[in-house]
Design a protein around this motif. Structure first.
Motif, PDB file in Angstrom:
ATOM      1  N   ARG A  99       0.836  -1.212   0.000  1.00  0.00           N
ATOM      2  CA  ARG A  99       0.000   0.000   0.000  1.00  0.00           C
ATOM      3  C   ARG A  99       0.868   1.258   0.000  1.00  0.00           C
ATOM      4  O   ARG A  99       0.559   2.238  -0.668  1.00  0.00           O
ATOM      5  CB  ARG A  99      -0.933  -0.004   1.211  1.00  0.00           C
ATOM      6  CG  ARG A  99      -2.077  -0.976   1.105  1.00  0.00           C
ATOM      7  CD  ARG A  99      -3.035  -0.842   2.291  1.00  0.00           C
ATOM      8  NE  ARG A  99      -3.908  -1.981   2.373  1.00  0.00           N
ATOM      9  CZ  ARG A  99      -3.719  -3.028   3.165  1.00  0.00           C
ATOM     10  NH1 ARG A  99      -2.699  -3.072   3.993  1.00  0.00           N
ATOM     11  NH2 ARG A  99      -4.566  -4.025   3.165  1.00  0.00           N
ATOM     12  N   TYR A 100       1.937   1.207   0.768  1.00  0.00           N
ATOM     13  CA  TYR A 100       2.858   2.342   0.822  1.00  0.00           C
ATOM     14  C   TYR A 100       3.486   2.577  -0.554  1.00  0.00           C
ATOM     15  O   TYR A 100       3.510   3.711  -1.045  1.00  0.00           O
ATOM     16  CB  TYR A 100       3.938   2.096   1.882  1.00  0.00           C
ATOM     17  CG  TYR A 100       5.058   3.083   1.784  1.00  0.00           C
ATOM     18  CD1 TYR A 100       4.872   4.404   2.186  1.00  0.00           C
ATOM     19  CD2 TYR A 100       6.292   2.719   1.258  1.00  0.00           C
ATOM     20  CE1 TYR A 100       5.897   5.329   2.062  1.00  0.00           C
ATOM     21  CE2 TYR A 100       7.311   3.631   1.137  1.00  0.00           C
ATOM     22  CZ  TYR A 100       7.110   4.940   1.540  1.00  0.00           C
ATOM     23  OH  TYR A 100       8.120   5.853   1.410  1.00  0.00           O
ATOM     24  N   LEU A 101       4.005   1.535  -1.188  1.00  0.00           N
ATOM     25  CA  LEU A 101       4.638   1.693  -2.503  1.00  0.00           C
ATOM     26  C   LEU A 101       3.664   2.269  -3.528  1.00  0.00           C
ATOM     27  O   LEU A 101       4.023   3.147  -4.312  1.00  0.00           O
ATOM     28  CB  LEU A 101       5.185   0.355  -3.004  1.00  0.00           C
ATOM     29  CG  LEU A 101       6.387  -0.224  -2.276  1.00  0.00           C
ATOM     30  CD1 LEU A 101       6.751  -1.586  -2.864  1.00  0.00           C
ATOM     31  CD2 LEU A 101       7.572   0.720  -2.323  1.00  0.00           C
ATOM     32  N   VAL A 102       2.439   1.771  -3.510  1.00  0.00           N
ATOM     33  CA  VAL A 102       1.434   2.254  -4.459  1.00  0.00           C
ATOM     34  C   VAL A 102       1.107   3.726  -4.205  1.00  0.00           C
ATOM     35  O   VAL A 102       0.815   4.473  -5.140  1.00  0.00           O
ATOM     36  CB  VAL A 102       0.166   1.370  -4.397  1.00  0.00           C
ATOM     37  CG1 VAL A 102      -0.991   1.989  -5.158  1.00  0.00           C
ATOM     38  CG2 VAL A 102       0.470  -0.027  -4.923  1.00  0.00           C
ATOM     39  N   SER A 103       1.197   4.160  -2.960  1.00  0.00           N
ATOM     40  CA  SER A 103       0.863   5.554  -2.621  1.00  0.00           C
ATOM     41  C   SER A 103       1.940   6.556  -3.039  1.00  0.00           C
ATOM     42  O   SER A 103       1.675   7.751  -3.090  1.00  0.00           O
ATOM     43  CB  SER A 103       0.621   5.684  -1.110  1.00  0.00           C
ATOM     44  OG  SER A 103       1.858   5.680  -0.406  1.00  0.00           O
TER      45      SER A 103
END
Length: 146
Positions: free
Chosen positions: A103-107
């Motif tokens: 989720r962090y990478l996608v954000s």
């Protein structure tokens, strides 16, 4: 379970923060072995899904930084360069950390890289299609996390 959070450091690289030092090795593994590589994170997610479902991982983890053993009992991490950096974690802990890291990478904002493979899509979506083509499988998180 929020025992690990992520941010970018002054060099625009992933950093982690943990509430309990027991998770330090897990954090180091995520930000160094996976870093900002969506394909590698997809591998980790698929492997943790396999062991959570009682199957052997579809592939062995390959790295020049960490030895990683995914089993139904948990995940063992051993830094290949620092003998003292070792950690054993439950499947649930690693699954939560990998999902949070995804989720962090996608954000993160898209990096200004020239991509040949599906430049029309966001980087994470192109990586998902590429992962599925490479392994000839539908990613087990398709429809759950993405």
């Amino acid at each position: 379970m929020t025992f690990i959070t992520f941010s970018l450091n002054q060099f625009n690289l992933p950093a982690y923060q943990v509430k309990d030092d027991r998770y330090t090795t897990l954090g180091v593994w995520l930000i160094t072995d996976i870093s900002r590589q969506f394909l590698v994170c997809l591998d980790g997610l698929a492997m943790i899904d396999d062991v959570a479902a009682g199957r052997a991982p579809f592939e062995e983890w390959s790295s020049d930084k960490f030895e990683v053993e995914f089993t139904q009992q948990g995940v063992l991490l051993q830094n290949q360069w620092l003998e003292h950096q070792r950690g054993e974690y439950t499947v649930d802990e690693v699954r939560d950390a990998l999902e949070s890291y995804w989720r962090y990478l996608v954000s993160l904002p898209e990096r200004e890289l020239i991509r040949e493979y599906r430049p029309d899509l966001p980087e994470w979506q192109a990586a998902l299609l590429r992962w599925e083509e490479k392994w000839g499988l539908t990613h087990p998180y398709r429809g759950r996390l993405f």
